[in-house]
Design a protein around this motif. Sequence first.
Motif, PDB file in Angstrom:
ATOM      1  N   GLU A 190      42.378  25.234  31.569  1.00 24.00           N
ATOM      2  CA  GLU A 190      41.929  25.166  30.186  1.00 24.00           C
ATOM      3  C   GLU A 190      42.928  25.750  29.188  1.00 24.00           C
ATOM      4  N   GLY A 191      43.928  26.490  29.668  1.00 24.75           N
ATOM      5  CA  GLY A 191      44.789  27.247  28.764  1.00 24.75           C
ATOM      6  C   GLY A 191      44.113  28.557  28.395  1.00 24.75           C
ATOM      7  N   PHE A 192      44.876  29.506  27.855  1.00 29.43           N
ATOM      8  CA  PHE A 192      44.300  30.801  27.496  1.00 29.43           C
ATOM      9  C   PHE A 192      43.358  30.666  26.308  1.00 29.43           C
ATOM     10  N   LYS A 193      42.314  31.480  26.331  1.00 26.30           N
ATOM     11  CA  LYS A 193      41.367  31.495  25.216  1.00 26.30           C
ATOM     12  C   LYS A 193      42.057  31.974  23.940  1.00 26.30           C
ATOM     13  N   VAL A 194      41.775  31.304  22.841  1.00 27.07           N
ATOM     14  CA  VAL A 194      42.304  31.709  21.538  1.00 27.07           C
ATOM     15  C   VAL A 194      41.196  31.571  20.508  1.00 27.07           C
ATOM     16  N   CYS A 195      41.040  32.575  19.659  1.00 23.18           N
ATOM     17  CA  CYS A 195      40.035  32.545  18.597  1.00 23.18           C
ATOM     18  C   CYS A 195      40.646  33.179  17.351  1.00 23.18           C
ATOM     19  N   LYS A 196      40.449  32.544  16.196  1.00 21.13           N
ATOM     20  CA  LYS A 196      40.955  33.087  14.938  1.00 21.13           C
ATOM     21  C   LYS A 196      39.878  32.959  13.874  1.00 21.13           C
ATOM     22  N   ASN A 197      39.553  34.088  13.252  1.00 22.42           N
ATOM     23  CA  ASN A 197      38.517  34.134  12.200  1.00 22.42           C
ATOM     24  C   ASN A 197      37.204  33.491  12.657  1.00 22.42           C
ATOM     25  N   GLY A 198      36.859  33.769  13.907  1.00 17.32           N
ATOM     26  CA  GLY A 198      35.583  33.284  14.432  1.00 17.32           C
ATOM     27  C   GLY A 198      35.593  31.860  14.919  1.00 17.32           C
ATOM     28  N   GLU A 199      36.741  31.190  14.880  1.00 12.20           N
ATOM     29  CA  GLU A 199      36.812  29.802  15.324  1.00 12.20           C
ATOM     30  C   GLU A 199      37.689  29.697  16.564  1.00 12.20           C
ATOM     31  N   GLY A 200      37.172  28.983  17.556  1.00 14.57           N
ATOM     32  CA  GLY A 200      37.914  28.809  18.802  1.00 14.57           C
ATOM     33  C   GLY A 200      37.094  29.271  19.989  1.00 14.57           C
ATOM     34  N   ALA A 201      37.747  29.484  21.119  1.00  7.66           N
ATOM     35  CA  ALA A 201      37.057  29.887  22.344  1.00  7.66           C
ATOM     36  C   ALA A 201      36.459  31.283  22.185  1.00  7.66           C
ATOM     37  N   GLU A 213      43.984  42.909  22.154  1.00  9.95           N
ATOM     38  CA  GLU A 213      44.192  41.528  21.693  1.00  9.95           C
ATOM     39  C   GLU A 213      42.919  40.695  21.757  1.00  9.95           C
ATOM     40  N   THR A 214      41.877  41.207  22.424  1.00 10.51           N
ATOM     41  CA  THR A 214      40.615  40.463  22.516  1.00 10.51           C
ATOM     42  C   THR A 214      39.662  40.798  21.377  1.00 10.51           C
ATOM     43  N   LYS A 215      39.993  41.799  20.563  1.00  9.62           N
ATOM     44  CA  LYS A 215      39.075  42.260  19.520  1.00  9.62           C
ATOM     45  C   LYS A 215      39.367  41.565  18.188  1.00  9.62           C
ATOM     46  N   PRO A 216      38.309  41.275  17.416  1.00 10.39           N
ATOM     47  CA  PRO A 216      38.494  40.524  16.156  1.00 10.39           C
ATOM     48  C   PRO A 216      39.339  41.284  15.146  1.00 10.39           C
ATOM     49  N   LYS A 217      40.291  40.586  14.563  1.00  8.51           N
ATOM     50  CA  LYS A 217      41.105  41.123  13.472  1.00  8.51           C
ATOM     51  C   LYS A 217      41.320  39.982  12.484  1.00  8.51           C
ATOM     52  N   HIS A 218      40.921  40.193  11.250  1.00  3.17           N
ATOM     53  CA  HIS A 218      40.968  39.118  10.257  1.00  3.17           C
ATOM     54  C   HIS A 218      42.383  38.578  10.102  1.00  3.17           C
ATOM     55  N   GLY A 219      42.482  37.260  10.193  1.00  2.00           N
ATOM     56  CA  GLY A 219      43.757  36.602   9.990  1.00  2.00           C
ATOM     57  C   GLY A 219      44.653  36.584  11.209  1.00  2.00           C
ATOM     58  N   LYS A 220      44.205  37.213  12.321  1.00  4.83           N
ATOM     59  CA  LYS A 220      45.013  37.247  13.534  1.00  4.83           C
ATOM     60  C   LYS A 220      44.256  36.584  14.676  1.00  4.83           C
ATOM     61  N   GLU A 221      45.006  36.025  15.594  1.00  8.24           N
ATOM     62  CA  GLU A 221      44.393  35.384  16.745  1.00  8.24           C
ATOM     63  C   GLU A 221      43.909  36.426  17.755  1.00  8.24           C
ATOM     64  N   GLN A 222      42.760  36.149  18.347  1.00  7.60           N
ATOM     65  CA  GLN A 222      42.304  36.887  19.516  1.00  7.60           C
ATOM     66  C   GLN A 222      42.687  36.071  20.746  1.00  7.60           C
ATOM     67  N   THR A 223      43.117  36.740  21.776  1.00  6.58           N
ATOM     68  CA  THR A 223      43.434  36.055  23.026  1.00  6.58           C
ATOM     69  C   THR A 223      42.859  36.844  24.196  1.00  6.58           C
ATOM     70  N   GLN A 224      42.709  36.177  25.324  1.00  7.10           N
ATOM     71  CA  GLN A 224      42.202  36.833  26.531  1.00  7.10           C
ATOM     72  C   GLN A 224      42.967  36.249  27.722  1.00  7.10           C
ATOM     73  N   THR A 225      43.850  37.072  28.298  1.00  5.88           N
ATOM     74  CA  THR A 225      44.768  36.592  29.327  1.00  5.88           C
ATOM     75  C   THR A 225      44.707  37.501  30.553  1.00  5.88           C
ATOM     76  N   HIS A 226      45.572  37.218  31.536  1.00  5.24           N
ATOM     77  CA  HIS A 226      45.665  38.066  32.723  1.00  5.24           C
ATOM     78  C   HIS A 226      46.044  39.498  32.340  1.00  5.24           C
ATOM     79  N   LYS A 227      46.879  39.643  31.318  1.00  7.25           N
ATOM     80  CA  LYS A 227      47.275  40.984  30.883  1.00  7.25           C
ATOM     81  C   LYS A 227      46.087  41.747  30.281  1.00  7.25           C
ATOM     82  N   SER A 228      45.094  41.019  29.757  1.00  6.26           N
ATOM     83  CA  SER A 228      43.878  41.667  29.245  1.00  6.26           C
ATOM     84  C   SER A 228      43.097  42.306  30.390  1.00  6.26           C
TER      85      SER A 228
END
Length: 315
Positions: A190-201, A213-228
Amino acid sequence: MTETKADNIPDPELDRAQVWLVMSPAKDHQNDQLVCSDLPDEGRMVVKIEVIPLIPENKGKSATSGESAILKRLQHDHIVRCIDSGECENSDYQDDSGYLIKVQQYFLKMEYVGDNLRTWLNNKGTSPGKLVSILADFSCQCFGALAYLQECGIVHCDIKPENLLVAESPDGKAIIKIADFGFAYDAGKEGFKVCKNGEGAAISGSAQFAAPETKPKHGKEQTQTHKSDIYSFGLTIASILCNYAVIDAGYMRIPDGTDRELTLKKKDIPMVQELVLLIEKTLSWEPESRVTASEAAEEAKELLVAAEAAGAGGR
């Protein structure tokens, strides 16, 4: 998790996965869903059951079905084993208003391992001196499992003490296994999860052990990877060291953009500084700066050998 017999599992609740520790059923009893022959030699297993309404928007939305698909692919000594999974025939379910609705029931049967990490340590009455060797051993096992998950393309998304289960082999060796893949996903597919401003995975898991990197930050992407997952495991070990007053709680209070540092309170424990340095490598703010699971597994193995040689390995 509630204990029950295989012939006496209560009716599941709608839209809510329930987990049961299932013991051997009454003699000669057979059940279409929980067949006696599925039980492992020790006569018990864990069963997760989920019931969802049969409506178009729920198609493919069973968390239990997704979890079972991932677990069936995985074969590792330190990952909980899937025994069986599937779905029962469509049936009627009476909701709280008395209406009958069509539902689909999914089930996932897994091996029973034992207590979670925190409970197991508490029950063992572990001293801070023995803790370092135990955590070095468990780190070696878990980092190896995380490296395997990365090879398989799987991100767990919810590493925490409650999802690390401990069993003891007949010779007394403690074995730890990663459990609860309810939030896991296949990044290779599926590719890594990406969410920005509440939109996305959707980014999931326990907030207490989440990587930055998994926590919401306005204007920045959230991601969830193996490093998470690596970060979450590092926080898990840090929380246990803090509970045993080996480090202080300052690591929990850091500003954004800062790597977590662990401050020792008990510096006289053999190999404790080496363990702390290893865990700090998992807690870098930037994911690309963190140690890999394979590197961490090798370091933990060397640390365990040194700790046992120093006399910290007796349980």
